[in-house]
Design a protein around this motif. Structure first.
Motif, PDB file in Angstrom:
ATOM      1  N   MET A 161      15.297  21.031  60.328  1.00  0.00           N
ATOM      2  CA  MET A 161      13.907  20.505  60.091  1.00  0.00           C
ATOM      3  C   MET A 161      12.872  21.507  59.879  1.00  0.00           C
ATOM      4  N   ILE A 162      12.050  21.494  58.991  1.00  0.00           N
ATOM      5  CA  ILE A 162      10.980  22.278  58.817  1.00  0.00           C
ATOM      6  C   ILE A 162       9.946  21.947  59.398  1.00  0.00           C
ATOM      7  N   SER A 163       9.268  22.695  60.400  1.00  0.00           N
ATOM      8  CA  SER A 163       8.066  22.521  61.156  1.00  0.00           C
ATOM      9  C   SER A 163       6.779  22.121  60.275  1.00  0.00           C
ATOM     10  N   LYS A 164       6.209  21.315  61.103  1.00  0.00           N
ATOM     11  CA  LYS A 164       4.578  21.017  60.215  1.00  0.00           C
ATOM     12  C   LYS A 164       4.002  22.330  60.167  1.00  0.00           C
ATOM     13  N   ALA A 165       3.835  23.220  60.951  1.00  0.00           N
ATOM     14  CA  ALA A 165       3.057  24.476  61.075  1.00  0.00           C
ATOM     15  C   ALA A 165       3.457  25.233  59.923  1.00  0.00           C
ATOM     16  N   TYR A 166       4.758  25.204  59.723  1.00  0.00           N
ATOM     17  CA  TYR A 166       5.555  26.064  58.573  1.00  0.00           C
ATOM     18  C   TYR A 166       5.075  25.372  57.275  1.00  0.00           C
ATOM     19  N   ARG A 167       5.172  23.929  57.256  1.00  0.00           N
ATOM     20  CA  ARG A 167       4.675  23.428  55.805  1.00  0.00           C
ATOM     21  C   ARG A 167       3.373  23.428  55.645  1.00  0.00           C
ATOM     22  N   GLU A 168       2.410  23.427  56.376  1.00  0.00           N
ATOM     23  CA  GLU A 168       1.040  23.759  56.487  1.00  0.00           C
ATOM     24  C   GLU A 168       0.717  25.151  55.635  1.00  0.00           C
ATOM     25  N   ARG A 169       1.387  26.288  56.149  1.00  0.00           N
ATOM     26  CA  ARG A 169       1.401  27.525  55.790  1.00  0.00           C
ATOM     27  C   ARG A 169       1.712  27.727  54.486  1.00  0.00           C
ATOM     28  N   ALA A 170       2.955  27.093  54.025  1.00  0.00           N
ATOM     29  CA  ALA A 170       3.338  27.179  52.541  1.00  0.00           C
ATOM     30  C   ALA A 170       2.355  26.596  51.776  1.00  0.00           C
ATOM     31  N   ALA A 171       1.742  25.393  52.338  1.00  0.00           N
ATOM     32  CA  ALA A 171       0.661  24.672  51.375  1.00  0.00           C
ATOM     33  C   ALA A 171      -0.687  25.576  51.258  1.00  0.00           C
ATOM     34  N   LEU A 172      -0.852  26.401  52.292  1.00  0.00           N
ATOM     35  CA  LEU A 172      -1.986  27.153  52.208  1.00  0.00           C
ATOM     36  C   LEU A 172      -1.847  28.399  51.171  1.00  0.00           C
ATOM     37  N   ASP A 173      -0.402  28.941  51.224  1.00  0.00           N
ATOM     38  CA  ASP A 173      -0.062  29.670  50.123  1.00  0.00           C
ATOM     39  C   ASP A 173      -0.224  29.303  48.780  1.00  0.00           C
ATOM     40  N   LEU A 174       0.433  28.044  48.466  1.00  0.00           N
ATOM     41  CA  LEU A 174       0.467  27.459  47.165  1.00  0.00           C
ATOM     42  C   LEU A 174      -1.227  27.376  46.711  1.00  0.00           C
ATOM     43  N   GLU A 175      -1.830  26.923  47.721  1.00  0.00           N
ATOM     44  CA  GLU A 175      -3.477  26.886  47.101  1.00  0.00           C
ATOM     45  C   GLU A 175      -4.120  27.937  47.011  1.00  0.00           C
ATOM     46  N   GLY A 176      -3.775  29.220  47.414  1.00  0.00           N
ATOM     47  CA  GLY A 176      -4.159  30.324  47.008  1.00  0.00           C
ATOM     48  C   GLY A 176      -3.525  31.090  45.792  1.00  0.00           C
ATOM     49  N   ARG A 177      -2.522  30.408  45.348  1.00  0.00           N
ATOM     50  CA  ARG A 177      -2.003  31.161  44.376  1.00  0.00           C
ATOM     51  C   ARG A 177      -1.869  30.350  43.103  1.00  0.00           C
ATOM     52  N   ILE A 178      -2.573  29.117  42.909  1.00  0.00           N
ATOM     53  CA  ILE A 178      -2.737  28.457  41.715  1.00  0.00           C
ATOM     54  C   ILE A 178      -4.044  28.736  41.251  1.00  0.00           C
TER      55      ILE A 178
END
Length: 90
Positions: A1-18
């Motif tokens: 299972m992927i942790s909530k903190a890791y999913r939030e970090r991946a979303a933060l990365d995506l937000e900065g890349r778009i």
């Protein structure tokens, strides 16, 4: 299972890349990019010149394709469109 903190970090990365949204290979200005927990939402400015939607693409800072959708939708006269995309990192 992927942790909530890791999913939030991946979303933060995506937000900065778009960096760019195109409709039918024409740039549509981004109005806002927001993140809430592990979800990223992109909203574009309205575009009154689009009469048909064939493709919508989102690109990163290196002009690499993040996602693409194809369609065959006609837009009626005097209608202006904006686009909203929400990505949820799961």
């Amino acid at each position: 299972m992927i942790s909530k903190a890791y999913r939030e970090r991946a979303a933060l990365d995506l937000e900065g890349r778009i960096k760019k949204v195109t409709v039918n290979d024409i740039n549509v200005p981004i109005k806002s990019i927001t993140r809430s927990s592990n979800a990223v939402t992109v909203i574009t400015d309205r575009s009154p010149t689009i009469t048909q939607i064939k493709s919508v693409k989102i690109f990163d800072e290196n002009n690499a394709l993040i996602t693409e959708r194809s369609s065959q939708v006609d837009v009626r006269d005097s209608i202006t469109l904006d686009f909203r995309f929400t990505f949820e990192v799961i």
